[in-house]
Design a protein around this motif. Structure first.
Motif, short mmCIF file in Angstrom:
data_model
loop_
_atom_site.label_atom_id
_atom_site.label_comp_id
_atom_site.label_asym_id
_atom_site.label_seq_id
_atom_site.Cartn_x
_atom_site.Cartn_y
_atom_site.Cartn_z
N ASP A 80 -0.58 0.50 0.20
CA ASP A 80 0.15 -0.46 1.02
C ASP A 80 0.79 0.21 2.22
OD1 ASP A 80 -0.58 -2.47 -0.64
OD2 ASP A 80 1.37 -2.68 -1.62
N ARG A 110 -3.13 -8.96 -1.01
CA ARG A 110 -3.26 -8.32 -2.33
C ARG A 110 -2.14 -8.78 -3.25
NH1 ARG A 110 -4.85 -3.81 0.86
NH2 ARG A 110 -2.72 -3.02 0.92
N GLU A 133 -3.02 -4.32 8.38
CA GLU A 133 -2.60 -3.72 7.12
C GLU A 133 -1.53 -4.56 6.42
OE1 GLU A 133 -3.83 -1.20 5.53
OE2 GLU A 133 -5.26 -0.58 7.07
N GLN A 181 -2.01 2.12 -6.96
CA GLN A 181 -2.26 2.73 -5.66
C GLN A 181 -2.53 4.22 -5.79
OE1 GLN A 181 1.12 1.69 -3.28
NE2 GLN A 181 0.43 -0.40 -2.91
N GLU A 239 -2.00 -6.34 2.82
CA GLU A 239 -1.05 -6.07 1.74
C GLU A 239 -0.51 -7.37 1.17
OE1 GLU A 239 3.38 -4.05 1.17
OE2 GLU A 239 2.02 -3.25 2.69
#
Length: 293
Positions: free
Chosen positions: A5, A79, A72, A117, A76
């Protein structure tokens, strides 16, 4: 950029930023969703800086442009929306009035995301090199203080159980003394969430001077600890209210578990023999419950 992230990346880089760049990062972390609807000029205005400053901020954290940052942030958020824990809606902050249910959701979602992650961004070549060196090492030093000291001791426990000559050092004088006695046949592992803890960086630097293979386990790949290491294993930071500074422990333990299991594989006969010789210890010290008649 690696599959992690962007807000996590910003939190990692923020301590290195100062002045206007830091203001930009802090505002993004305060409300990432709102930033996705701002132009670079608007974000500059909201932070009391400028469009050029916003562009410099993006480059400072390793992104090509402000557009890259927006992409990005949107990914994020996407997700998070499909996650079972709904991390995008929950957020990392906990207030005094939050319910216990929310506390559990925030802590659980943050830890799970950090672990996932870390797994997604694991450098398999680095793990392999670290494991190969550790498996054949004459001696292994593990350095860590504070919260990382507990992780260093946990690393010692794991490796010692499979027959490694390992010692976890949580006090700087002992760590420095041990590091000074290392040789090219040895391995030194430094553990620090920030990668900036002097009591961990200094013995790792000394171990490298002595010719030992050095391994850094940290959430900051550009930290002083990472620079002192031959091999870098990078975790993902996971922080919530009240867990600042120790929130990366779960993801660091994932890396250590991967390293430990790979070392066991590479030294299979020794590891198996060591486990066989010690398997009886736990059961022998188990208290048997008394059944009432």
């Amino acid at each position: 950029m690696p599959p992690t992230d962007v807000t996590t990346l910003i939190r990692t880089e923020l301590p290195r930023l100062a002045g206007s760049l830091r203001k930009v990062g802090e505002l993004i972390l305060e409300d990432p969703a709102a930033v996705t609807h701002c132009s670079a000029a608007e974000l500059g205005h909201r932070t009391g800086t400028s469009q050029a400053t916003v562009t410099r901020f993006c480059r400072a954290i390793g992104l090509d442009s402000y557009q890259h940052l927006l992409i990005e942030l949107a990914q994020e958020r996407g997700r998070g929306q499909v996650s079972d824990w709904g991390t995008a809606e929950i957020g990392p902050e906990i207030s005094p009035d939050d319910s216990l249910e929310r506390v559990v959701q925030v802590v659980g979602s943050t830890d799970l995301r950090a672990v996932q992650q870390t797994i997604d961004r694991i450098d398999l070549d680095a793990i392999e090199r670290a494991a190969q060196a550790t498996a054949r090492a004459r001696r292994i030093d593990v350095y860590g203080v504070g919260g990382s000291g507990a992780v260093a001791q946990e690393t010692e426990t794991r490796l010692f159980r499979i027959g490694c000559a390992v010692r976890g050092w949580t006090e700087v004088h002992g760590a420095a003394t041990s590091a000074a006695l290392l040789t090219p046949a040895d391995v030194a592992i430094g553990i620090s969430h920030s990668g900036a803890t002097r009591e961990t960086v200094e013995p790792l630097e000394l171990a490298k001077e002595r010719g030992a293979t050095t391994v850094a386990i940290t959430s900051d790949p550009r930290s002083a600890l990472a620079k002192a290491a031959d091999i870098r294993l990078v975790s993902t930071a996971s922080e919530t209210s009240f867990l600042t500074g120790i929130g990366g422990r779960h993801s660091i333990l994932v890396l250590i578990d991967c390293l430990y299991v790979r070392v066991a594989q590479l030294s299979y006969q020794r590891a198996s023999a060591s486990l066989a010789l010690t398997d009886h210890i736990g059961p022998r010290h188990t208290v048997k419950s008394r059944r009432s008649r």
